[in-house]
Design an enzyme around this catalytic site. Structure first.
Site, mmCIF file in Angstrom:
data_model
loop_
_atom_site.group_PDB
_atom_site.id
_atom_site.type_symbol
_atom_site.label_atom_id
_atom_site.label_comp_id
_atom_site.label_asym_id
_atom_site.label_seq_id
_atom_site.Cartn_x
_atom_site.Cartn_y
_atom_site.Cartn_z
ATOM 1 C CB CYS A 196 -3.121 5.159 4.058
ATOM 2 S SG CYS A 196 -4.024 3.995 5.091
ATOM 3 C CD GLU A 251 -2.330 1.453 2.691
ATOM 4 O OE1 GLU A 251 -2.061 2.556 3.213
ATOM 5 O OE2 GLU A 251 -2.955 0.546 3.264
#
Length: 502
Positions: free
Chosen positions: A298, A261
């Site tokens: 995030c 990620e």
């Protein structure tokens, strides 16, 4: 509970001559042994040995182990919270909540594997009399892939680190884990590793089922992803660091999957009906989401796309007023703070970008910034779509629905994309939704993306560069599939088939 300052390798706490220090917000620094390539090899060898028992253990045995890890983490709760506050500057309440999420997802995976649905068992019975050719007996089931490497994340010292989602999913699948600890919070990682070690001993498992090698040496990360016994890698971090590790995984003699990620700006599209009905409330909600945790999520919604006009002007004014009230927040590390300041300067110096709210921050602090640009400038400059990790927002104004659609189509892969809409916006939303489906792993309506529910349905991933594997998620029970592969058993006698196949 005291810190060991060492690495946990196959049940042994291993030190070394070289040390590195953490970066506490206050108080004295703690010292930790620097990892070595030799330690990686020892941990990988032990993980491979452990796989021959752990990879073939029962689902019930692994469920007991996962729940025991959760219990041991909770037993160290106060010590973990105190160390986390010291190392990261995160508030106590946030760390307590994150610990609950960490133990909760361990228990969720225990429940998940007990049900057995994840095995995706299939059976085509033999048809010996079929013409012109008989069909053999075919059975299929998901099996664990082998030892897995996990890189701890800077922004989640618990939920995405030593015993976080990647580790929980891999252990649930039957894969031993080697964690590369993050140097932003080595003390928290040390304590959590102690909890896992206690659980391994209590469940009488092979000690190679889990190892942790602390940071302090980039060669360790390279050695982990290149070790021939490692079969997959889980990573949460920067685009640059993640891409480098991804390339190393792909360049191996045996390429392996890298589930990274890497970055996302998580755009929001504010449609005209929603802006007219509740523009000020949307602005205040955005400011709260943008600055939550100093913007170090995030899923931080960094971009707001809105049609130009009075509604956009009012939204901009309300967002600026709400952000102006937010004081300085401590960032996770000095390095993250420096990167945020550099990102702010990059955006401020970009042609066609207007400064709406400027503040002053230095050292390890972050204060919010708000900028504005037009869709025309956005579409002409790819750099405006790059993530700035922190509480920085960008408003992109569009001329009409077609230009808003063009902005959506220009996006790189995202973790999330949000539609703020009323019923009157449905026609425009229907045109945007197919585009956003292709751009993001999670599409929201009338909400804010910070806060990721750990559940069966969650997708926390997306097209590159949000993640390196668009078909995977790092949150939720579906994430176990990253560490499994299908095996077909043809005419294999029932007496030797795995127990789970029946």
């Amino acid at each position: 509970m005291t810190l060991t300052g060492k690495h946990l390798i196959a049940g042994q706490w291993v030190g070394g001559d070289a040390t590195f220090a953490n970066e506490p917000v206050s108080g004295e620094a703690d010292l930790f042994a620097v990892g070595t390539v030799e330690m990686v090899n020892a941990a990988a060898q032990a993980a491979e040995e452990a796989f021959w028992s752990y990879g073939y253990s029962t689902r019930a045995e692994r469920a007991v182990f996962l729940r025991k890890i959760a219990d041991e983490i909770d037993a160290l709760g106060d010590a973990i919270t105190a160390q986390g506050v010291k190392e990261t500057g995160l508030p106590e309440a946030r760390l307590i909540g994150e610990r609950g999420r960490t133990t909760g997802q361990l228990k969720l995976f225990a429940d998940h594997i007990e049900k057995g649905d994840y095995l995706d068992r299939r059976h085509d019975e033999a048809l010996p009399d079929r013409a012109p050719l008989p069909r053999p007996d075919l059975r299929m089931m998901q099996r664990p892939i082998g030892p897995v490497a996990v890189f701890g994340a800077s922004n989640f010292p618990l939920a995405f680190s030593t015993a976080g989602g990647d580790t929980a999913a891999a252990l649930a699948a039957g894969c031993p884990v080697i964690v590369k600890g993050h140097s932003a919070h080595p003390g928290v990682s040390d304590l959590v590793a102690q909890a896992i070690d206690a659980a391994i001993k209590a469940c009488d498992l092979h000690p190679g089922v889990f190892s942790q090698i602390q940071g302090g040496n980039r060669a360790v990360g390279t050695a982990v992803v290149q070790h021939p016994l490692i079969k997959a890698v889980g990573f949460t971090g920067s685009l640059g660091g993640g891409r480098a590790l991804f390339d190393l995984c792909a360049a191996r003699p045996e390429p392996i999957p890298f589930f990274g990620e890497l970055g996302s700006v998580n755009p929001m599209f504010l449609l005209s009906g929603a802006v007219a009905a509740r523009g000020a409330a949307l602005a205040e909600g955005w400011a709260g989401s943008l600055t939550m945790g100093a913007g170090q999520f995030c899923t931080n919604p960094g971009i707001a796309v809105i049609d130009a006009g009075e509604g956009a002007e009012a939204f901009t004014a309300a967002a600026s007023a709400a952000l102006e009230k937010v004081g300085a927040q401590t960032m996770l590390t000095d390095g993250i703070a420096r990167a945020y300041h550099a990102g702010r300067d990059r955006v401020a110096g970009t042609k066609g970008v207007q400064e709406v709210l400027t503040t002053t921050c230095d050292l390890r602090n972050a204060t919010p910034y708000l900028f504005a640009t037009t869709a025309e400038e956005w579409l002409a400059n790819d750099e405006l779509g790059e993530e700035v990790f922190g509480p920085l927002g960008m408003i992109v104004t569009t001329k009409n629905a077609d230009e808003m659609l063009a902005v959506a189509q220009s996006l790189q892969g995202q973790l999330t994309a949000t539609l703020h809409m009323e019923d009157s916006d449905a026609e425009q939303a229907r045109k945007l939704l197919p585009v956003l489906e292709r751009k993001a792993g999670r599409v929201l309506a009338n909400g804010f993306p910070t806060g990721v529910e750990v559940s069966d349905s969650m997708v926390h991933g997306g097209p590159y560069p949000a993640s390196t594997n668009f078909g995977a998620t790092s949150v939720g029970t579906l994430s176990i599939r990253r560490f499994l592969r299908p095996v077909c058993y043809q005419n294999v006698p029932a007496s030797i088939l795995p127990d789970d196949i029946a």
